[in-house]
Design a protein around this motif. Structure first.
Motif, PDB file in Angstrom:
ATOM      1  N   THR A  18      25.194  48.405  47.686  1.00  0.00           N
ATOM      2  CA  THR A  18      25.462  49.037  46.395  1.00  0.00           C
ATOM      3  C   THR A  18      24.927  48.270  45.197  1.00  0.00           C
ATOM      4  OG1 THR A  18      27.601  47.929  46.100  1.00  0.00           O
ATOM      5  CG2 THR A  18      27.595  49.988  47.348  1.00  0.00           C
ATOM      6  N   GLY A  19      24.637  46.965  45.352  1.00  0.00           N
ATOM      7  CA  GLY A  19      24.259  46.147  44.203  1.00  0.00           C
ATOM      8  C   GLY A  19      25.443  45.820  43.322  1.00  0.00           C
ATOM      9  N   ALA A  20      26.634  46.172  43.776  1.00  0.00           N
ATOM     10  CA  ALA A  20      27.858  45.968  42.991  1.00  0.00           C
ATOM     11  C   ALA A  20      29.026  45.866  43.949  1.00  0.00           C
ATOM     12  CB  ALA A  20      28.074  47.128  42.024  1.00  0.00           C
ATOM     13  N   GLY A  21      30.127  45.344  43.426  1.00  0.00           N
ATOM     14  CA  GLY A  21      31.358  45.408  44.196  1.00  0.00           C
ATOM     15  C   GLY A  21      31.603  44.252  45.149  1.00  0.00           C
ATOM     16  N   GLY A  22      30.591  43.421  45.424  1.00  0.00           N
ATOM     17  CA  GLY A  22      30.811  42.316  46.340  1.00  0.00           C
ATOM     18  C   GLY A  22      31.873  41.359  45.851  1.00  0.00           C
ATOM     19  N   GLY A  23      31.789  41.017  44.563  1.00  0.00           N
ATOM     20  CA  GLY A  23      32.756  40.089  44.000  1.00  0.00           C
ATOM     21  C   GLY A  23      34.157  40.649  43.941  1.00  0.00           C
ATOM     22  N   VAL A  24      34.272  41.925  43.641  1.00  0.00           N
ATOM     23  CA  VAL A  24      35.593  42.522  43.500  1.00  0.00           C
ATOM     24  C   VAL A  24      36.284  42.643  44.857  1.00  0.00           C
ATOM     25  CG1 VAL A  24      35.124  45.009  43.746  1.00  0.00           C
ATOM     26  CG2 VAL A  24      36.772  44.211  42.042  1.00  0.00           C
ATOM     27  N   LEU A  25      35.516  42.575  45.946  1.00  0.00           N
ATOM     28  CA  LEU A  25      36.106  42.563  47.283  1.00  0.00           C
ATOM     29  C   LEU A  25      36.203  41.144  47.850  1.00  0.00           C
ATOM     30  CD1 LEU A  25      34.437  45.656  48.993  1.00  0.00           C
ATOM     31  CD2 LEU A  25      36.746  45.470  48.077  1.00  0.00           C
ATOM     32  N   ALA A  26      35.366  40.224  47.363  1.00  0.00           N
ATOM     33  CA  ALA A  26      35.363  38.861  47.897  1.00  0.00           C
ATOM     34  C   ALA A  26      36.689  38.162  47.630  1.00  0.00           C
ATOM     35  CB  ALA A  26      34.209  38.063  47.290  1.00  0.00           C
ATOM     36  N   VAL A  27      37.197  38.273  46.413  1.00  0.00           N
ATOM     37  CA  VAL A  27      38.452  37.588  46.079  1.00  0.00           C
ATOM     38  C   VAL A  27      39.613  38.131  46.914  1.00  0.00           C
ATOM     39  CG1 VAL A  27      40.140  37.167  44.258  1.00  0.00           C
ATOM     40  CG2 VAL A  27      37.705  36.887  43.779  1.00  0.00           C
ATOM     41  N   PRO A  28      39.822  39.455  46.995  1.00  0.00           N
ATOM     42  CA  PRO A  28      40.895  39.946  47.875  1.00  0.00           C
ATOM     43  C   PRO A  28      40.699  39.550  49.336  1.00  0.00           C
ATOM     44  CG  PRO A  28      40.217  41.669  46.379  1.00  0.00           C
ATOM     45  CD  PRO A  28      39.228  40.547  46.218  1.00  0.00           C
ATOM     46  N   ALA A  29      39.448  39.511  49.809  1.00  0.00           N
ATOM     47  CA  ALA A  29      39.196  39.104  51.197  1.00  0.00           C
ATOM     48  C   ALA A  29      39.658  37.669  51.424  1.00  0.00           C
ATOM     49  CB  ALA A  29      37.712  39.242  51.516  1.00  0.00           C
ATOM     50  N   LEU A  30      39.396  36.805  50.468  1.00  0.00           N
ATOM     51  CA  LEU A  30      39.803  35.408  50.589  1.00  0.00           C
ATOM     52  C   LEU A  30      41.317  35.242  50.442  1.00  0.00           C
ATOM     53  CD1 LEU A  30      36.887  33.896  48.493  1.00  0.00           C
ATOM     54  CD2 LEU A  30      37.306  33.425  50.913  1.00  0.00           C
ATOM     55  N   VAL A  31      41.907  36.035  49.551  1.00  0.00           N
ATOM     56  CA  VAL A  31      43.354  35.939  49.325  1.00  0.00           C
ATOM     57  C   VAL A  31      44.128  36.531  50.502  1.00  0.00           C
ATOM     58  CG1 VAL A  31      45.257  36.747  47.882  1.00  0.00           C
ATOM     59  CG2 VAL A  31      43.160  35.895  46.814  1.00  0.00           C
ATOM     60  N   LEU A  32      43.748  37.747  50.919  1.00  0.00           N
ATOM     61  CA  LEU A  32      44.476  38.427  51.992  1.00  0.00           C
ATOM     62  C   LEU A  32      44.078  37.918  53.371  1.00  0.00           C
ATOM     63  CD1 LEU A  32      44.270  42.092  50.624  1.00  0.00           C
ATOM     64  CD2 LEU A  32      46.229  40.540  50.511  1.00  0.00           C
ATOM     65  N   GLY A  33      42.783  37.625  53.563  1.00  0.00           N
ATOM     66  CA  GLY A  33      42.309  37.239  54.883  1.00  0.00           C
ATOM     67  C   GLY A  33      42.487  35.768  55.208  1.00  0.00           C
ATOM     68  N   LEU A  34      42.245  34.899  54.221  1.00  0.00           N
ATOM     69  CA  LEU A  34      42.308  33.453  54.466  1.00  0.00           C
ATOM     70  C   LEU A  34      43.513  32.794  53.816  1.00  0.00           C
ATOM     71  CD1 LEU A  34      38.532  32.458  54.134  1.00  0.00           C
ATOM     72  CD2 LEU A  34      39.813  33.146  56.166  1.00  0.00           C
ATOM     73  N   GLY A  35      44.319  33.570  53.090  1.00  0.00           N
ATOM     74  CA  GLY A  35      45.552  33.037  52.528  1.00  0.00           C
ATOM     75  C   GLY A  35      45.380  32.118  51.336  1.00  0.00           C
ATOM     76  N   LEU A  36      44.264  32.238  50.625  1.00  0.00           N
ATOM     77  CA  LEU A  36      44.040  31.398  49.453  1.00  0.00           C
ATOM     78  C   LEU A  36      44.719  32.007  48.230  1.00  0.00           C
ATOM     79  CD1 LEU A  36      40.227  30.601  49.880  1.00  0.00           C
ATOM     80  CD2 LEU A  36      42.192  29.298  50.730  1.00  0.00           C
ATOM     81  N   SER A  37      44.971  31.169  47.227  1.00  0.00           N
ATOM     82  CA  SER A  37      45.464  31.688  45.955  1.00  0.00           C
ATOM     83  C   SER A  37      44.278  32.211  45.149  1.00  0.00           C
ATOM     84  CB  SER A  37      46.178  30.581  45.172  1.00  0.00           C
ATOM     85  OG  SER A  37      45.251  29.589  44.755  1.00  0.00           O
ATOM     86  N   LEU A  38      44.561  32.968  44.117  1.00  0.00           N
ATOM     87  CA  LEU A  38      43.481  33.523  43.292  1.00  0.00           C
ATOM     88  C   LEU A  38      42.629  32.425  42.658  1.00  0.00           C
ATOM     89  CD1 LEU A  38      42.839  36.648  42.145  1.00  0.00           C
ATOM     90  CD2 LEU A  38      43.364  35.467  40.040  1.00  0.00           C
ATOM     91  N   PRO A  39      43.222  31.367  42.060  1.00  0.00           N
ATOM     92  CA  PRO A  39      42.389  30.286  41.503  1.00  0.00           C
ATOM     93  C   PRO A  39      41.541  29.581  42.551  1.00  0.00           C
ATOM     94  CG  PRO A  39      44.608  30.181  40.596  1.00  0.00           C
ATOM     95  CD  PRO A  39      44.645  31.178  41.708  1.00  0.00           C
ATOM     96  N   GLU A  40      42.063  29.460  43.799  1.00  0.00           N
ATOM     97  CA  GLU A  40      41.280  28.830  44.866  1.00  0.00           C
ATOM     98  C   GLU A  40      40.140  29.734  45.330  1.00  0.00           C
ATOM     99  OE1 GLU A  40      44.748  26.179  47.123  1.00  0.00           O
ATOM    100  OE2 GLU A  40      44.426  28.281  47.663  1.00  0.00           O
ATOM    101  N   ALA A  41      40.401  31.042  45.357  1.00  0.00           N
ATOM    102  CA  ALA A  41      39.415  31.991  45.867  1.00  0.00           C
ATOM    103  C   ALA A  41      38.258  32.224  44.897  1.00  0.00           C
ATOM    104  CB  ALA A  41      40.102  33.325  46.181  1.00  0.00           C
ATOM    105  N   ALA A  42      38.524  32.154  43.589  1.00  0.00           N
ATOM    106  CA  ALA A  42      37.520  32.529  42.592  1.00  0.00           C
ATOM    107  C   ALA A  42      36.208  31.751  42.717  1.00  0.00           C
ATOM    108  CB  ALA A  42      38.107  32.392  41.186  1.00  0.00           C
ATOM    109  N   PRO A  43      36.221  30.399  42.759  1.00  0.00           N
ATOM    110  CA  PRO A  43      34.927  29.691  42.857  1.00  0.00           C
ATOM    111  C   PRO A  43      34.197  29.952  44.164  1.00  0.00           C
ATOM    112  CG  PRO A  43      36.765  28.142  43.006  1.00  0.00           C
ATOM    113  CD  PRO A  43      37.340  29.458  42.604  1.00  0.00           C
TER     114      PRO A  43
END
Length: 265
Positions: A18-43
């Motif tokens: 899509t050229g879009a949307g990767g970032g908006v799914l990356a953070v939830p994937a890291l938070v829900l899938g790997l159990g990271l907090s939002l500040p940890e997932a962002a970078p």
């Protein structure tokens, strides 16, 4: 490690398609899938999405799809606004950030569903007047004050969200290009990837300078994102754009609901 790679591959595939949307799914994937907090997932999300976007940008440059002057302007303004977003991320409660993130996801999904359901867009674009118009002889934007201000505004908004929520900004850039310019879908996606790569790089540099670090599982996620991007770019030309938009939009809504439920239900 395998889970991180798999989640990254899924995010990269969406970005490539899509050229879009990767970032908006990356953070939830890291938070829900790997159990990271939002500040940890962002970078981590920024490194993964920015690197994958750079791969897509290079391919777009080779095909002559990237409007590089527009991308440079938007990225420069976005990089200036990203530190403000980072400051907000460190001073706002995590729950406020989660609500903001979920709200952004819902807005994105609704917009994409409306675009996918719009009939005759291509025919309308042939006659519509936009803030930024392409010169059909040169293939470049006709630069004027209105076009420059529009692109700067898009870049500023994307940079703010990049710093605050760890998203690349493509979810804003591609729809904005479709709304305010007569770029083709392929050129919009390729130029969006260029902006994402540039703004993400600047924001990641700031995060690393502030002391952020990446765990081994983060590198597996980043590698998966790169692989998914490559596969997504190969597949994108073979699939109907409206079909892709609908699937992506419903996926975003489902992820937003899961993210909200995890923190508030």
């Amino acid at each position: 490690m395998l889970l991180g790679f798999t989640l990254g591959a899924a995010v990269g595939a969406v970005l490539g398609l899509t050229g879009a949307g990767g970032g908006v799914l990356a953070v939830p994937a890291l938070v829900l899938g790997l159990g990271l907090s939002l500040p940890e997932a962002a970078p981590i999300a920024l490194v993964a999405v920015g690197g994958a976007a750079a791969m897509g940008c290079i391919a777009g440059l080779r095909r002559g799809l990237v409007r590089y002057r527009a991308a440079a302007l938007m990225a420069a303004v976005g990089a200036l606004c990203a530190p403000l977003g980072m400051w907000l991320a460190h001073h706002l409660p995590v729950r406020v950030l989660i609500v903001a993130f979920c709200a952004v996801m819902v807005v994105i999904a609704v917009r994409m569903l409306r675009q996918a359901g719009a009939a005759g867009r291509a025919a309308d674009d042939a006659h519509a007047e936009h803030n930024c118009m392409i010169n059909r002889l040169t293939g470049r934007f006709r630069w004027n004050l209105r076009c420059s201000a529009t692109l700067a505004g898009i870049g500023a908004t994307a940079g703010l969200f990049t710093g605050m929520l760890g998203v690349g900004g493509g979810f804003l850039i591609v729809p904005a290009f479709r709304q305010f310019s007569d770029l083709t879908m392929q050129a919009s996606a390729a130029t969006s990837l260029a902006v994402i790569a540039l703004v993400s790089s600047a924001t990641v540099a700031g995060s690393l300078a502030a002391g952020a670090s990446l765990a081994p599982s983060a590198w597996a996620f980043i590698a998966g994102t790169a692989g998914g991007m490559f596969a997504g770019r190969l597949t994108a030309a073979r699939l109907p754009w409206q079909w892709l938009q609908r699937i992506f939009a419903w996926t975003v809504l489902a992820v937003a609901a899961a993210l909200f439920a995890r923190h508030f239900v």
